[in-house]
Motif scaffolding. Structure first.
Motif, mmCIF file in Angstrom:
data_model
loop_
_atom_site.group_PDB
_atom_site.id
_atom_site.type_symbol
_atom_site.label_atom_id
_atom_site.label_comp_id
_atom_site.label_asym_id
_atom_site.label_seq_id
_atom_site.Cartn_x
_atom_site.Cartn_y
_atom_site.Cartn_z
ATOM 1 N N PRO A 1 34.021 30.978 42.957
ATOM 2 C CA PRO A 1 33.753 32.278 43.577
ATOM 3 C C PRO A 1 33.556 33.361 42.522
ATOM 4 C CG PRO A 1 36.098 31.830 43.642
ATOM 5 C CD PRO A 1 35.444 30.610 43.044
ATOM 6 N N VAL A 2 32.590 34.235 42.763
ATOM 7 C CA VAL A 2 32.372 35.387 41.889
ATOM 8 C C VAL A 2 32.918 36.605 42.622
ATOM 9 C CG1 VAL A 2 30.689 36.793 40.652
ATOM 10 C CG2 VAL A 2 30.328 34.315 40.871
ATOM 11 N N VAL A 3 34.035 37.128 42.131
ATOM 12 C CA VAL A 3 34.718 38.251 42.768
ATOM 13 C C VAL A 3 34.876 39.370 41.739
ATOM 14 C CG1 VAL A 3 35.923 36.726 44.381
ATOM 15 C CG2 VAL A 3 37.010 37.319 42.220
ATOM 16 N N ASP A 4 35.364 40.531 42.207
ATOM 17 C CA ASP A 4 35.464 41.654 41.270
ATOM 18 C C ASP A 4 36.894 42.177 41.163
ATOM 19 O OD1 ASP A 4 35.897 43.825 43.300
ATOM 20 O OD2 ASP A 4 33.890 43.236 43.937
ATOM 21 N N VAL A 5 37.075 43.140 40.266
ATOM 22 C CA VAL A 5 38.409 43.630 39.940
ATOM 23 C C VAL A 5 39.071 44.419 41.073
ATOM 24 C CG1 VAL A 5 38.042 43.674 37.450
ATOM 25 C CG2 VAL A 5 37.391 45.664 38.825
ATOM 26 N N LYS A 6 38.312 44.753 42.106
ATOM 27 C CA LYS A 6 38.920 45.440 43.247
ATOM 28 C C LYS A 6 39.618 44.466 44.194
ATOM 29 C CE LYS A 6 36.054 49.634 43.551
ATOM 30 N NZ LYS A 6 37.100 50.667 43.570
ATOM 31 N N MET A 7 39.431 43.187 43.964
ATOM 32 C CA MET A 7 40.070 42.184 44.815
ATOM 33 C C MET A 7 41.575 42.200 44.582
ATOM 34 S SD MET A 7 39.150 38.160 45.160
ATOM 35 C CE MET A 7 39.595 37.229 46.609
ATOM 36 N N PRO A 8 42.386 42.315 45.641
ATOM 37 C CA PRO A 8 43.844 42.343 45.473
ATOM 38 C C PRO A 8 44.370 41.081 44.793
ATOM 39 C CG PRO A 8 43.231 43.034 47.687
ATOM 40 C CD PRO A 8 41.979 42.489 47.043
ATOM 41 N N GLN A 9 45.431 41.244 44.038
ATOM 42 C CA GLN A 9 46.003 40.119 43.296
ATOM 43 C C GLN A 9 46.420 38.991 44.232
ATOM 44 O OE1 GLN A 9 46.158 39.837 39.847
ATOM 45 N NE2 GLN A 9 46.692 37.725 40.359
ATOM 46 N N GLY A 10 46.916 39.341 45.401
ATOM 47 C CA GLY A 10 47.339 38.311 46.350
ATOM 48 C C GLY A 10 46.199 37.402 46.763
ATOM 49 N N LYS A 11 45.001 37.978 46.935
ATOM 50 C CA LYS A 11 43.842 37.166 47.302
ATOM 51 C C LYS A 11 43.378 36.324 46.120
ATOM 52 C CE LYS A 11 42.030 39.862 51.158
ATOM 53 N NZ LYS A 11 40.849 40.518 51.768
ATOM 54 N N LEU A 12 43.456 36.884 44.917
ATOM 55 C CA LEU A 12 43.116 36.094 43.728
ATOM 56 C C LEU A 12 44.052 34.894 43.595
ATOM 57 C CD1 LEU A 12 42.414 38.844 41.030
ATOM 58 C CD2 LEU A 12 40.783 37.141 41.867
ATOM 59 N N ASP A 13 45.330 35.136 43.829
ATOM 60 C CA ASP A 13 46.313 34.045 43.756
ATOM 61 C C ASP A 13 46.007 32.968 44.791
ATOM 62 O OD1 ASP A 13 47.599 35.416 41.744
ATOM 63 O OD2 ASP A 13 49.148 36.265 43.063
ATOM 64 N N LEU A 14 45.602 33.403 45.995
ATOM 65 C CA LEU A 14 45.311 32.445 47.055
ATOM 66 C C LEU A 14 44.088 31.592 46.696
ATOM 67 C CD1 LEU A 14 46.182 31.452 49.820
ATOM 68 C CD2 LEU A 14 44.757 33.226 50.855
ATOM 69 N N LEU A 15 43.078 32.210 46.098
ATOM 70 C CA LEU A 15 41.915 31.445 45.661
ATOM 71 C C LEU A 15 42.321 30.340 44.694
ATOM 72 C CD1 LEU A 15 39.215 34.212 44.998
ATOM 73 C CD2 LEU A 15 39.132 32.429 46.743
ATOM 74 N N ARG A 16 43.193 30.693 43.766
ATOM 75 C CA ARG A 16 43.612 29.705 42.759
ATOM 76 C C ARG A 16 44.505 28.633 43.378
ATOM 77 N NH1 ARG A 16 43.797 34.841 39.262
ATOM 78 N NH2 ARG A 16 41.885 34.621 38.029
ATOM 79 N N ILE A 17 45.289 28.998 44.384
ATOM 80 C CA ILE A 17 46.105 28.000 45.092
ATOM 81 C C ILE A 17 45.204 26.952 45.743
ATOM 82 C CG2 ILE A 17 47.570 27.670 47.135
ATOM 83 C CD1 ILE A 17 48.951 30.318 46.366
#
Length: 263
Positions: free
Chosen positions: A99-115
């Motif tokens: 996924p190509v996401v940006d720095v406005k993405m909340p950390q919780g969603k970034l963590d979920l992507l990696r999970i």
């Protein structure tokens, strides 16, 4: 009977009446009657958003066409929810998702992507506070990054491209629209749908208009978005808004199906 996977839980989301809540708002207190207002709780989908529907449908249709194999790298730009939904589907099906996401993405969603095992590509400047970075420019940078990655990977890459893929709207034609019509017994005077990729307003709106031509279809976007508005600016709502009218919205405008636009 237990469901077999997250995928089996997509769709069939409930409706909630909020007329009693709305009736307490100042704007409605002078009215003799409060209209019946309902919201569809798409947050009950796996991944907690409406994007579970198009994510699953786009991937499954790509499988049927032979666009995806086990060696494919799926690449998609997203402000958050679509990325999470595709990550979930990819994890269930064993695909490599970038996924190509940006720095406005909340950390919780970034963590979920990696999970879910996603190989996250982050754009924007991590040394600058996210709220000081322009949403419009970040979305452009995401699109450019997707194009670069697809070119680099060649035949190994597949991008669903939710902004132009007819399977995005198709998922809502097949599921969300029919659910709304059935749950409200075919009695819908107006439908309000947020716009970004255009998939929801095209799929849901087109289905409802085919069955209820008199229903007023209203598209919404944040101030600063220029899907239908002409005044560009930064905005904080990451999940809706865009700097151009995507193909689904162009189709709706060509067919004169959007009755009003709000921002």
């Amino acid at each position: 009977k237990p469901f077999g996977s997250f995928i089996d839980l997509v769709g069939s989301t409930p409706m909630l009446g909020i007329s009693s809540l709305v009736g307490k708002m100042k704007a409605f207190q002078q009215r003799q009657a409060v209209p019946e207002i309902f919201v569809k709780l798409e947050s009950t989908n796996p991944g907690w958003s409406v994007k579970a529907r198009p994510a699953l449908h786009m991937i499954e249709q790509a499988e049927k066409r032979g666009d995806i194999t086990k060696d494919t790298v799926i690449i998609e730009s997203s402000s958050g929810n679509t990325a999470i939904a595709i990550a979930m589907v990819s994890a269930m099906k064993g695909y490599h998702f970038k996924p190509v996401v940006d720095v406005k993405m909340p950390q919780g969603k970034l963590d979920l992507l990696r999970i879910f095992g996603a190989d996250v590509q982050l754009v924007g400047d991590p040394t600058i506070p996210a709220d000081e970075q322009n949403m419009v420019e970040l979305k452009k940078e995401r699109r450019n990054t997707v194009a670069r990655l697809v070119e680099e990977l060649g035949d190994r890459a597949y991008s669903p491209n939710q902004y132009a893929n007819p399977d995005n709207a198709g998922s809502h034609m097949l599921s969300t629209g029919p659910e709304l019509l059935e749950q409200l017994n075919g009695d819908i005077d107006a439908l309000i749908i947020p716009m970004s990729t255009g998939g929801q307003i095209d799929g849901i709106g087109r289905f409802i208009k085919e069955h209820l031509p008199s229903c007023t279809l209203i598209g919404t976007e944040p101030v600063g978005s220029t899907i239908l508005s002409s005044t560009e600016g930064d905005y904080y709502n990451a999940g809706s808004g865009l700097d151009y009218a995507p193909k689904p919205v162009e189709r709706m405008l060509s067919d004169n199906l959007i009755d009003e636009s709000w921002n």
